[in-house]
Design a protein around this motif. Structure first.
Motif, PDB file in Angstrom:
ATOM      1  N   LYS A 130       0.842  -1.194   0.000  1.00 32.78           N
ATOM      2  CA  LYS A 130       0.000   0.000   0.000  1.00 32.78           C
ATOM      3  C   LYS A 130       0.881   1.249   0.000  1.00 32.78           C
ATOM      4  N   TYR A 131       0.295   2.373  -0.341  1.00 34.05           N
ATOM      5  CA  TYR A 131       1.024   3.639  -0.381  1.00 34.05           C
ATOM      6  C   TYR A 131       0.973   4.327   0.977  1.00 34.05           C
ATOM      7  N   PRO A 162       4.779   1.579  -3.423  1.00 37.58           N
ATOM      8  CA  PRO A 162       4.143   0.839  -2.326  1.00 37.58           C
ATOM      9  C   PRO A 162       5.170   0.381  -1.284  1.00 37.58           C
ATOM     10  N   ALA A 195       0.811   7.436   1.725  1.00 35.11           N
ATOM     11  CA  ALA A 195      -0.204   8.503   1.781  1.00 35.11           C
ATOM     12  C   ALA A 195      -1.591   7.952   2.095  1.00 35.11           C
ATOM     13  N   GLU A 196      -1.944   6.804   1.536  1.00 33.16           N
ATOM     14  CA  GLU A 196      -3.277   6.251   1.767  1.00 33.16           C
ATOM     15  C   GLU A 196      -3.413   5.575   3.128  1.00 33.16           C
ATOM     16  N   THR A 197      -2.318   5.137   3.699  1.00 35.37           N
ATOM     17  CA  THR A 197      -2.383   4.437   4.989  1.00 35.37           C
ATOM     18  C   THR A 197      -2.133   5.361   6.178  1.00 35.37           C
ATOM     19  N   GLY A 198      -1.456   6.471   5.936  1.00 34.20           N
ATOM     20  CA  GLY A 198      -1.085   7.345   7.051  1.00 34.20           C
ATOM     21  C   GLY A 198      -0.037   6.712   7.955  1.00 34.20           C
TER      22      GLY A 198
END
Length: 173
Positions: free
Chosen positions: A66-67, A103, A69-72
């Motif tokens: 996952k990235y 990722p 930015a999307e996971t925080g």
């Protein structure tokens, strides 16, 4: 027969009394006898030991693929506070270099990611490696191609991926 029962009971009572009798205090001058302690050896200690709970990195395994930015991920504990403690004033510089990222990777208990400032990849980058087994965070920050490496506990066993990332910047190689 009653007399024998009384006599047997008397022997049992006498044996208990003689068996429970304290032995006399031995003379400390006897051969091989240790002298009694001069101070109390059972002293209380005022030292309070408080165990530090080591946060498990297991919950960070979910970020693989996952990235950031999307996971925080960088804003989650214990990572957030440990990055701040490790980098101090360099912390904002590190965070802004995670603007563009691939990722997150997880290999051999090493959680790894790298990033760069938008439009400045190749010069202004950062990389993060977490050795989840040894509980050590490693960070590299490139500013205009000059790299600074950081690690908790002054650990110099930087993960291989982080060392390969550093090789991209010829100013220090």
């Amino acid at each position: 027969m009653t007399m024998n029962k009384h006599l047997a009971a008397l022997y049992v009572v006498a044996a208990c009394i003689l068996g429970c009798k304290e032995s006399p205090v031995s003379n400390s001058k006897e051969k091989g006898a240790a002298p009694p302690p001069t101070t109390d050896t059972m002293m209380t200690v005022t030292d309070n030991i408080e165990p530090t709970q080591v946060a498990s990195w297991q919950s960070f395994e979910q970020f693989e693929g996952k990235y950031v930015a999307e996971t925080g991920m960088l804003g989650r504990e214990p990572l957030k506070s440990r990055i701040k403690a490790l980098l101090a004033t360099e912390s904002p510089s590190f965070a802004e270099r995670f603007d563009v990222t691939p990722p997150v990777e997880l290999e051999n208990d090493i959680l790894y990611n790298q990033g760069c400032r938008r439009h400045y990849c190749g010069g202004d980058e950062a990389a993060l490696a977490i050795d989840m087994r040894r509980d050590v965070i490693y960070i590299g920050i490139a500013v205009n191609g000059t790299v600074k490496m950081f690690s908790e506990r002054n650990d110099s066993a930087f993960p291989e991926k982080l060392l390969r990332w550093k090789l991209k910047f010829p100013s220090l190689n």
